[in-house]
Write a protein that holds these residues in place. Sequence first.
Motif, PDB file in Angstrom:
ATOM      1  N   GLN A 220       0.753  -1.436  -0.062  1.00  0.00           N
ATOM      2  CA  GLN A 220       0.042   0.092  -0.009  1.00  0.00           C
ATOM      3  C   GLN A 220       0.959   1.144   0.028  1.00  0.00           C
ATOM      4  N   GLU A 221       1.914   1.219   0.833  1.00  0.00           N
ATOM      5  CA  GLU A 221       2.827   2.536   0.834  1.00  0.00           C
ATOM      6  C   GLU A 221       3.346   2.766  -0.304  1.00  0.00           C
ATOM      7  N   SER A 225       2.871   6.090  -2.763  1.00  0.00           N
ATOM      8  CA  SER A 225       4.089   6.875  -3.531  1.00  0.00           C
ATOM      9  C   SER A 225       4.293   6.937  -5.065  1.00  0.00           C
TER      10      SER A 225
END
Length: 346
Positions: A220-221, A225
């Motif tokens: 998810q991170e 980004s």
Amino acid sequence: MQNPFSLSFGKEPLSLIDRDYQNREILDSFTAENPAYQVCMITGVRGAGKTVALTTIANDLRSRREWIVVDLNPEMDLLHQLAAELSNRRELFELFRDAKINLSFLGFGIEIDGEPPITDIVVALRRMLERIWHSGKRVLITVDEASATPRFRAFASQFQIFIRENLNVFLLMTGLYENIAQLQNSKNLTFLYRAPKVDLKPLNALRCAQKYQEVFALPQEEAMSMAKETKGYPFAFQVLGYLCWVRNQPWQEVLLDFDAFLEEYVYEKIWSELSPKDQEVLFSMAVAEDGKVENIRRVKDLESNLFNIYRKRLLRSGLITAPAYGYVELALPRFREFILRNTWLE
């Protein structure tokens, strides 16, 4: 598996981030029993998804039996195009023949024995639209990339008359901010000032990240980004996804190609259409990275009043944003890098 991302302008890609709220607002008004408006304009910077939004709305109405959707080319005679398109629709042919609308003189192939042919395109369209109205149908006309050409001004002026005559005809068009502004300022077209103007905003970062996560199976991170790198710019969202799919590499590894695609496909064109002073302001913003207006003005010694004029223009055109009082930012992804690579403003 087919690449879910597309580089084709106007073509609805497989990986599409819908603009549900803005599309639904237009659809609800057009389909209401008593529509709040019959004309709507979609604006935004190049690559903002104007054509895709128009296509999505048109396809929705095209699927409904009570709607006739006609796409017109703004470079051609729009009134003639409209009459030709309507006369060639199979579902309308019998309708016009029963109403004894003889279009043979105009070359549209509907000839009625004993009925004199209509020789004026406006008279023909009025008769056709009246018949469509009485049959319970509505007509949506779409024009992509409208501008203040003589042909479009003539069409829009006549369209205003059709509205005054209470005909069930609707107009949905797209255009760059400056082209729509010129149209609104054209003589006899001031009715366009009262028409809603939908300014396409950046895509939601979370929804972009969810799509990247779904396609590339990213954490998810990492997906967030990647989404933030596009700044919600629809064309950039497609390009970055397309390159990662083709190259089979992480997004950080395709940024050089990403820059090249953005420059070649849109940024060079956007830049060429700006005035020298617009370019000067944007260059100053690229140099003064912090976005503080005071520092930006110092780069080229820009007076406050002059800077405010161009700040307003650039805000309306979608090239910059104002995140806080006294600050402005470049709205497009990696546009700063593009400006600084092109050093003719040094």
